[in-house]
Motif scaffolding. Structure first.
Motif, PDB file in Angstrom:
ATOM      1  N   ARG A 188      52.293  27.820  30.396  1.00 39.00           N
ATOM      2  CA  ARG A 188      53.114  26.748  29.830  1.00 39.00           C
ATOM      3  C   ARG A 188      53.323  25.673  30.892  1.00 39.00           C
ATOM      4  O   ARG A 188      53.408  25.980  32.082  1.00 39.00           O
ATOM      5  CB  ARG A 188      54.478  27.279  29.392  1.00 39.00           C
ATOM      6  CG  ARG A 188      54.454  28.310  28.278  1.00 39.00           C
ATOM      7  CD  ARG A 188      55.871  28.575  27.793  1.00 39.00           C
ATOM      8  NE  ARG A 188      55.911  29.545  26.718  1.00 39.00           N
ATOM      9  CZ  ARG A 188      56.228  30.823  26.863  1.00 39.00           C
ATOM     10  NH1 ARG A 188      56.540  31.279  28.068  1.00 39.00           N
ATOM     11  NH2 ARG A 188      56.252  31.642  25.834  1.00 39.00           N
ATOM     12  N   PRO A 189      53.462  24.405  30.471  1.00 34.99           N
ATOM     13  CA  PRO A 189      53.730  23.344  31.447  1.00 34.99           C
ATOM     14  C   PRO A 189      55.156  23.430  31.974  1.00 34.99           C
ATOM     15  O   PRO A 189      56.106  23.618  31.216  1.00 34.99           O
ATOM     16  CB  PRO A 189      53.499  22.061  30.649  1.00 34.99           C
ATOM     17  CG  PRO A 189      53.657  22.451  29.228  1.00 34.99           C
ATOM     18  CD  PRO A 189      53.253  23.885  29.119  1.00 34.99           C
ATOM     19  N   VAL A 190      55.288  23.273  33.280  1.00 39.89           N
ATOM     20  CA  VAL A 190      56.570  23.456  33.968  1.00 39.89           C
ATOM     21  C   VAL A 190      56.742  22.343  34.995  1.00 39.89           C
ATOM     22  O   VAL A 190      55.766  21.862  35.581  1.00 39.89           O
ATOM     23  CB  VAL A 190      56.618  24.838  34.666  1.00 39.89           C
ATOM     24  CG1 VAL A 190      57.851  24.974  35.544  1.00 39.89           C
ATOM     25  CG2 VAL A 190      56.590  25.955  33.632  1.00 39.89           C
ATOM     26  N   LEU A 191      57.992  21.947  35.208  1.00 40.78           N
ATOM     27  CA  LEU A 191      58.333  20.963  36.229  1.00 40.78           C
ATOM     28  C   LEU A 191      59.476  21.517  37.072  1.00 40.78           C
ATOM     29  O   LEU A 191      60.515  21.917  36.532  1.00 40.78           O
ATOM     30  CB  LEU A 191      58.760  19.648  35.574  1.00 40.78           C
ATOM     31  CG  LEU A 191      59.172  18.508  36.509  1.00 40.78           C
ATOM     32  CD1 LEU A 191      57.971  18.011  37.309  1.00 40.78           C
ATOM     33  CD2 LEU A 191      59.804  17.363  35.708  1.00 40.78           C
ATOM     34  N   SER A 192      59.294  21.556  38.383  1.00 42.42           N
ATOM     35  CA  SER A 192      60.362  22.010  39.288  1.00 42.42           C
ATOM     36  C   SER A 192      61.347  20.867  39.524  1.00 42.42           C
ATOM     37  O   SER A 192      60.938  19.713  39.719  1.00 42.42           O
ATOM     38  CB  SER A 192      59.776  22.469  40.623  1.00 42.42           C
ATOM     39  OG  SER A 192      58.989  23.629  40.451  1.00 42.42           O
ATOM     40  N   VAL A 193      62.634  21.198  39.514  1.00 41.65           N
ATOM     41  CA  VAL A 193      63.669  20.179  39.706  1.00 41.65           C
ATOM     42  C   VAL A 193      64.793  20.734  40.574  1.00 41.65           C
ATOM     43  O   VAL A 193      65.003  21.944  40.657  1.00 41.65           O
ATOM     44  CB  VAL A 193      64.265  19.709  38.353  1.00 41.65           C
ATOM     45  CG1 VAL A 193      63.216  19.029  37.497  1.00 41.65           C
ATOM     46  CG2 VAL A 193      64.916  20.861  37.600  1.00 41.65           C
TER      47      VAL A 193
END
Length: 214
Positions: A8-13
């Protein structure tokens, strides 16, 4: 970055929470309050394996406002929580679409006052989950959880739009049921009974009543 059968597409924040003094009449009951200050992407989106455990926020770090033009409140303190992630799910693409369709697409952060993390004798605000889904935020608010929002940067909105454009399918409009099929009700709102039998005069047989009366 689009999902494959295994990811799945993921973005770290990182999430920045602000502790600010309460002013006005409310200060009689509460001296401080916590609010969401910012959500900061920390790299490019990547793909995460389905079923991978979701990370929890790392220990808070006290910081100064990080972005030029960021809201600065006199007497406030800022704490950065690194290591959270935003994940895009195909089965919640409608919630992502609703966010994208809003005038200002945003991040929502669900946070809690955590007794295990104290500032003096006061629980600190610890972010639990970050999302771009309107549906996620709605469920948390319905459950009386603490949820704040901040606008998403343009690059994040573009990433969200690419995902929604690929996976969102508008639901087909249902054919409206003809009025003739609607349930008939009486003036009390109860189902009405319709009979096609001819009315019988006098409640008896079809012939004249005995006695010769009219």
């Amino acid at each position: 970055m689009f999902p494959t059968t295994s990811g799945r597409p993921v973005l770290s924040v990182d999430v920045v929470m602000r502790r600010e003094p309460v002013t006005g009449p409310m200060a009689r009951w509460q001296s401080w309050r916590w609010v969401l200050a910012d959500v900061l992407p920390t790299g490019e989106p990547f793909e995460e394996a389905v079923g991978a455990p979701q990370p929890v926020a790392a220990a808070a770090q006290e910081v100064q406002p990080l972005l030029p033009g960021a809201v600065s409140v006199d007497g406030a303190g800022y704490w950065l929580y690194p290591g959270l992630r935003v994940t895009l799910y195909r089965d919640d693409v409608e919630g992502l679409f609703l966010n994208l369709s809003s005038p200002s697409p945003c991040f929502w952060v669900f946070w809690r006052a955590d007794e295990a993390h104290l500032l003096g004798d006061e629980p600190m605000a610890v972010p639990q989950i970050v999302t771009l889904s309107y549906h996620d935020a709605g469920r948390w608010l319905d459950a009386q959880e603490k949820v704040d929002q901040v606008p998403a940067p343009e690059a994040v909105v573009d990433w969200l739009r690419a995902f929604v454009d690929q996976h969102h399918r508008a639901e087909p409009k249902r054919r409206q049921r003809p009025a003739s099929f609607k349930t008939l009700t009486d003036r009390f709102g109860q189902p009405a009974r319709v009979s096609t039998d001819k009315a019988v005069r006098g409640g008896g047989g079809s012939g004249p009543r005995e006695g010769g009366g009219a």
